[in-house]
Design an enzyme around this catalytic site. Structure first.
Site, short mmCIF file in Angstrom:
data_model
loop_
_atom_site.label_atom_id
_atom_site.label_comp_id
_atom_site.label_asym_id
_atom_site.label_seq_id
_atom_site.Cartn_x
_atom_site.Cartn_y
_atom_site.Cartn_z
N SER A 402 0.82 -1.28 0.07
CA SER A 402 -0.01 0.04 -0.14
C SER A 402 0.96 1.46 -0.11
CB SER A 402 -0.88 -0.33 1.25
OG SER A 402 -1.95 0.86 1.11
N LYS A 427 -0.04 -4.16 -3.84
CA LYS A 427 -1.54 -3.59 -3.57
C LYS A 427 -1.33 -2.15 -4.21
CE LYS A 427 -5.24 -1.96 -0.34
NZ LYS A 427 -5.33 -1.50 0.94
#
Length: 513
Positions: A402, A427
């Site tokens: 992320s 991600k």
């Protein structure tokens, strides 16, 4: 017709012509209904209850690690203890200009009725913001409402909503309970009101054990140590209680106090080490930064200083804490840096971008976003000024996800840092998270992102420039709640040794990344 959410609740009547999708009517001679209409506020002879006016407010939102926050505007949905409710939702977007009126049976179980309202909120947010405008070919609002009707508990109803969201084909779009959201807020805000204890259940015995105390906190001042066992809170035995439930009991408003009974780790087999202490609740700051200076001898025998910074999460305080750590180490004449993002799952997107600007100059692109319509937009720095230009190595691994991947990509693609470690999680999605009326929270994937060099990270990850041997890995423990002095055993970490070698090469070439 495609249903949609009221985007701003100030719609032109010409945009929406009501379409009604009726579910089977319940067996009842008198049915009370509430209607939320974006088109009018008039009384209709067809409804026996007052018409609810359109209202709007800005929900509480968090800027998650890979999360894009915008002013999502929602309607307030009113429910009565009635047999049927109609909800009319519409939108002034040209692409999503058709309304949908859905009739559904309202549960008489109060808990389930509350979750029905949560479902309508969740459905509306999905319709307005979800990255896939086809919604994975799902249209589950009225079907799920009917399935909620016979349920008698909130837990069962939330499970039904989770199953509904899973059909969207995106594991990151999900709902979490009010309790889970409270814990999430503590992590992202970096502050809580409590006593400064980090506890966990011991897997073998189930006993609650202290993992760490926050430096300077009431628990630390009272002499509670890592490894001590928590036995009672306010006279209540903790047998069978999980760590989150116990943490809830320890938290509370500043100025109040809580009595805890602990057994010293030195006397776990007896009652001789048991004592009770009264701890005042205070504001506790949770810093995601740990830092230290590593003495390093180069190949030609020179002794240098390498600044080591471990970032555990992208909380609201992360950028400020990073600045403070760098200024402190710059004052001690550090010549190079290692930024450790291993096992950092992400956090607030803004924190990631702010930290990138601590290391970069100029107007570089930090990340590229792609919205639900396929439009790509770069996010650029504006006249950035780095705190230091010393050589930098960033450590990553499969647990770096992320916002960690956004930061690593920004530093790498702009030529500021070399990456060492293992391929990252992968991600490449940006999310919004919105607190719903019942205290639960909805996470929605609203965009995708590419690195500054237009590399797709989603389900691919970032491959580092240099890998370190997994078998030799002995990375330091995450020190989310620990003082910087507790960062130990760095010399035994093979990835740090590789990073030191790469910094030697950079310095020998005279490069200042």
């Amino acid at each position: 017709m495609e249903p949609a959410l009221c985007h701003n609740l100030n719609l032109k009547p010409t945009h929406c012509s009501p379409i009604s999708t009726e579910l089977p009517k319940p067996i009842s001679r008198s049915s009370h209904s509430h209607r939320l209409s974006c088109l009018n506020r008039q009384r209709s002879e067809n409804w026996s209850a007052l018409i609810m006016p359109c209202a709007s407010y800005k929900p509480k939102s968090e800027a998650l690690g890979t999360q894009l926050i915008g002013p999502l505007v929602k309607g307030l949905f009113g429910f009565a203890a009635a047999a049927t409710t109609l909800v009319s939702v519409c939108c002034d977007s040209p692409a999503l200009a058709q309304p949908l009126t859905v009739a559904f049976p309202v549960s008489r179980a109060r808990e389930v009725n509350t979750v029905q309202r949560t479902l309508v909120e969740a459905w509306g947010l999905i319709r307005e913001t979800f990255i896939d405008p086809s919604f994975n070919h799902q249209d589950w609002l009225h079907e799920t409402m009917v399935e909620l009707f016979p349920l008698r508990s909130a837990d069962a109803a939330y499970t039904k909503i989770s199953g509904m969201l899973s059909t969207l084909g995106d594991p990151f779009t999900r709902i979490i309970s009010p309790e889970e959201y409270q814990s999430f807020r503590i992590g992202s805000d970096g502050n809580l009101q409590g006593v400064g204890l980090l506890i966990n259940a011991e897997p073998r015995t189930g006993h609650l054990v202290v993992l760490a105390t926050v430096d300077g906190s009431p628990a630390a001042r009272a002499g509670i140590h890592e490894g001590d066992e928590l036995i009672e809170i306010n006279g209540e035995r903790l047998d069978g209680l999980d760590s989150e439930a116990a943490a809830q009991k320890l938290r509370g408003h500043v100025g109040t106090a809580v009595a805890v009974k602990v057994r010293s780790r030195k006397d776990l087999a007896s009652d001789s080490g048991v004592r009770e202490v009264k701890l005042p609740r205070e504001y506790i700051k949770l810093s995601p930064i740990s830092s230290t200076i590593i003495p390093h001898r180069t190949g030609d025998g020179r002794l240098t200083k390498i600044g080591y910074v471990k970032l555990s999460a992208f909380s609201q305080t992360a950028a400020a804490d990073m600045k403070n750590a760098l200024h402190e180490m710059e004052s001690q004449n550090v010549q190079a840096y290692i930024l450790d993002l291993r096992n950092n799952p992400g956090g607030l997107l803004k924190a990631g971008l702010d930290i990138a600007q601590i290391w970069l100059d100029g107007d570089e692109t930090l990340v590229n976003t792609i919205d639900r319509d396929g439009n790509m937009s770069p996010i650029n720095m504006v006249n950035g000024h780095a705190i230091t230009h010393d050589p930098l190595v960033v450590l990553v691994n499969e647990g770096s996800a992320s916002a960690s991947e956004i930061l690593a990509g920004a530093l790498h693609d702009n030529g500021r840092a070399m990456l060492v470690g293992h391929k990252t999680f992968g991600k490449g999605k940006i999310q919004s998270v919105t607190e719903l009326h019942d205290g639960s929270a909805l996470f929605v994937t609203v965009a995708k992102y590419l690195s500054p060099a237009l590399h797709d990270i989603d389900q691919v990850g970032i491959t580092p420039d240099v890998q370190c041997t997994t078998e030799m890995l002995n990375s330091p423990k995450d020190s989310f709640l620990r003082d910087k002095s507790s960062v130990v055993n760095l010399e035994a970490d093979s990835c740090i040794m590789v990073a030191e070698h790469e910094l030697d090469i950079q310095q020998s070439k005279g490069t200042a990344s």
